[in-house]
Write a protein that holds these residues in place. Structure first.
Motif, mmCIF file in Angstrom:
data_model
loop_
_atom_site.group_PDB
_atom_site.id
_atom_site.type_symbol
_atom_site.label_atom_id
_atom_site.label_comp_id
_atom_site.label_asym_id
_atom_site.label_seq_id
_atom_site.Cartn_x
_atom_site.Cartn_y
_atom_site.Cartn_z
ATOM 1 N N TYR A 138 -8.345 -0.420 5.539
ATOM 2 C CA TYR A 138 -7.242 -1.043 4.804
ATOM 3 C C TYR A 138 -6.561 -2.158 5.596
ATOM 4 O O TYR A 138 -5.391 -2.459 5.364
ATOM 5 N N SER B 58 -2.939 -1.540 -1.654
ATOM 6 C CA SER B 58 -2.971 -0.934 -0.319
ATOM 7 C C SER B 58 -3.406 -1.946 0.731
ATOM 8 O O SER B 58 -2.795 -2.047 1.803
ATOM 9 N N GLN C 29 0.277 2.963 1.571
ATOM 10 C CA GLN C 29 -0.605 4.075 1.269
ATOM 11 C C GLN C 29 -1.036 3.989 -0.194
ATOM 12 O O GLN C 29 -0.234 3.644 -1.070
#
Length: 430
Positions: free
Chosen positions: A328, A213, A219
């Motif tokens: 992320y 990710s 995702q």
């Protein structure tokens, strides 16, 4: 003086006690680097009376860890409870809902619920940090999220479970079989009483999902990781690999492109020319390949109180400095939902070990199955009879589509000559 960053610790096991010990030992240095002190103000665990080697009487004790989210003297909650759901997830949701930033070492929770938690943190302008969830004290999340942020990452892969690496490198050094080394690893504390999460590859898959990710802006997709562990690796496989110029390692491998997102945890033959072949014991190592930076290698202790506590406190220092950023490396809503790549189209060389009856015609049957599936054999070696009368046949294939190897093995599974399940290991390119 600048106000301290006040933290609550949920979970006072090895890592939780390590965080307290680290803050006690290096507190002055940490305050200088963070720009303000970092202080534990409240804690929660299952047993208040347990001796953890650190003084917890100076902290507020809370019986229910979820109550730490509402504690008035807490800015950041550190979740060290573990588990993908249950109390850990309840605490994480409560903390972010109450306006507290969250630091966690919980790879299972992040692999399963990281996207939800990232969206909640970003919506509330809070930090969600999980450096300690992957590779212990090795700063691989920060390295990918920040140091390699300008690069397109083509592939990320590595040794993500110290228990498996300890077992495999011990088998390699001593020539003993898996079950014997596993028992030793349990006695030394490298493996749990129930080692399934480690030896069946689930722990490594959690970590790989997180790495993928961050590396690819995808995702989290833990359910799409193909997982094979190491419990069926034999000492004979280790010896055969060595004779061929390889070492056996459990690798997590992920890449992303037009083909979709590929994620797999599987035993590999790693050439001696590759740095991962020389990672031994419980060490973790991660390789990332960027289009401008080239190959990066992150290596170090993947578990233990000191290394994991170091990663937790590094996250706390970032928060004390006001360095949040998306968990992320890009906003959660910008993470792509990628299709699952078809592994059958991947081209590689393979190692296949078959245990077969010692009788005439078996090798011809194996060769015919490989031929019919379109598998080109580079080498085929038959070893002497085992105690039960069976023999081991080791095959190395030329490069070809993985689907062909799978088809050949499927055909052989119905053979009366086969004794036990085949072992298929991928060969890592150098």
């Amino acid at each position: 003086m600048t106000e301290p960053l006040r933290i609550a610790l949920a979970g006072l096991g090895t890592v939780g006690a390590g965080v307290i010990r680290l803050l006690d030992t290096n507190g002055a240095l940490i305050a200088r680097r963070a720009g303000r002190p970092i202080l534990v103000t409240a804690v929660s665990a299952r047993d208040r009376t347990k001796d953890r080697g650190v003084d917890i009487a100076r902290f507020d004790w809370v019986d229910d860890p979820a109550e730490l989210a509402r504690h008035p003297d807490v800015d950041v909650v550190v979740e060290l409870v573990g588990g993908s759901d249950g109390p850990a997830l309840a605490l994480a949701r409560a903390a972010l809902g109450a306006g507290k930033s969250l630091v966690t070492a919980n790879k299972a929770m992040i692999a399963h619920h990281g996207l939800e938690l990232a969206r909640a943190a970003e919506a509330a302008n809070l930090a969600l940090k999980f450096e300690a969830a992957v590779a212990g004290g090795v700063p691989v999340i920060k390295g990918l999220r920040e140091g390699a942020a300008a690069n397109v990452i083509a592939r990320v892969y590595g040794i993500l479970n110290g228990t498996c690496n300890f077992i495999l490198s011990k088998m390699e050094a001593e020539g003993r079989d898996f079950s014997e080394i596993l028992s030793e690893a349990q006695a030394l504390g490298y493996a749990e009483a129930d080692p399934s999460f480690d030896i069946d590859g689930v722990d490594a898959a959690h970590k790989l999902s997180i790495l993928a990710s961050v590396a690819f802006g995808a995702q989290p997709a833990f359910d799409d990781v193909a997982i094979t562990g190491v419990r069926h690796v034999l000492a004979a496989d280790i010896a055969e690999a060595a004779a061929l110029g390889y070492r056996v390692r459990l690798l997590g491998v992920a890449d992303s492109g037009a083909h979709g997102l590929f994620q797999r945890v599987h035993p590999h033959l790693v050439p001696l020319s590759h740095p991962l072949a020389h990672v031994v014991g419980s060490t973790n190592a991660v390789v990332a390949e960027g289009n401008f930076v080239g190959r990066l290698l992150f290596q170090g202790a993947g578990a233990g109180d000191g290394p994991t506590a170091s990663a937790v406190v590094a996250d706390l220092i970032d928060i004390a400095r006001g360095e949040f950023g998306p968990p992320y490396a890009m906003p959660a809503d910008a993470l792509a939902a990628q299709e699952v790549a078809d592994s059958g189209e991947r081209r590689a060389r393979a190692y296949v070990r078959l245990t077969v009856s010692d009788k005439v015609g078996v090798l011809a049957e194996i060769a015919a199955a490989m031929r019919d599936a379109g598998v080109s054999i580079e080498s085929l070696i038959q070893r002497g009879a085992q105690a039960d009368g069976s023999v081991l046949v080791a095959i190395v294939t030329h490069e070809g589509p993985e689907r062909s190897v799978a088809q050949a093995l499927e055909k052989l599974r119905g053979s009366q000559s086969l004794v036990g399940e085949p072992m298929w290991m991928h060969i890592l390119d150098a």
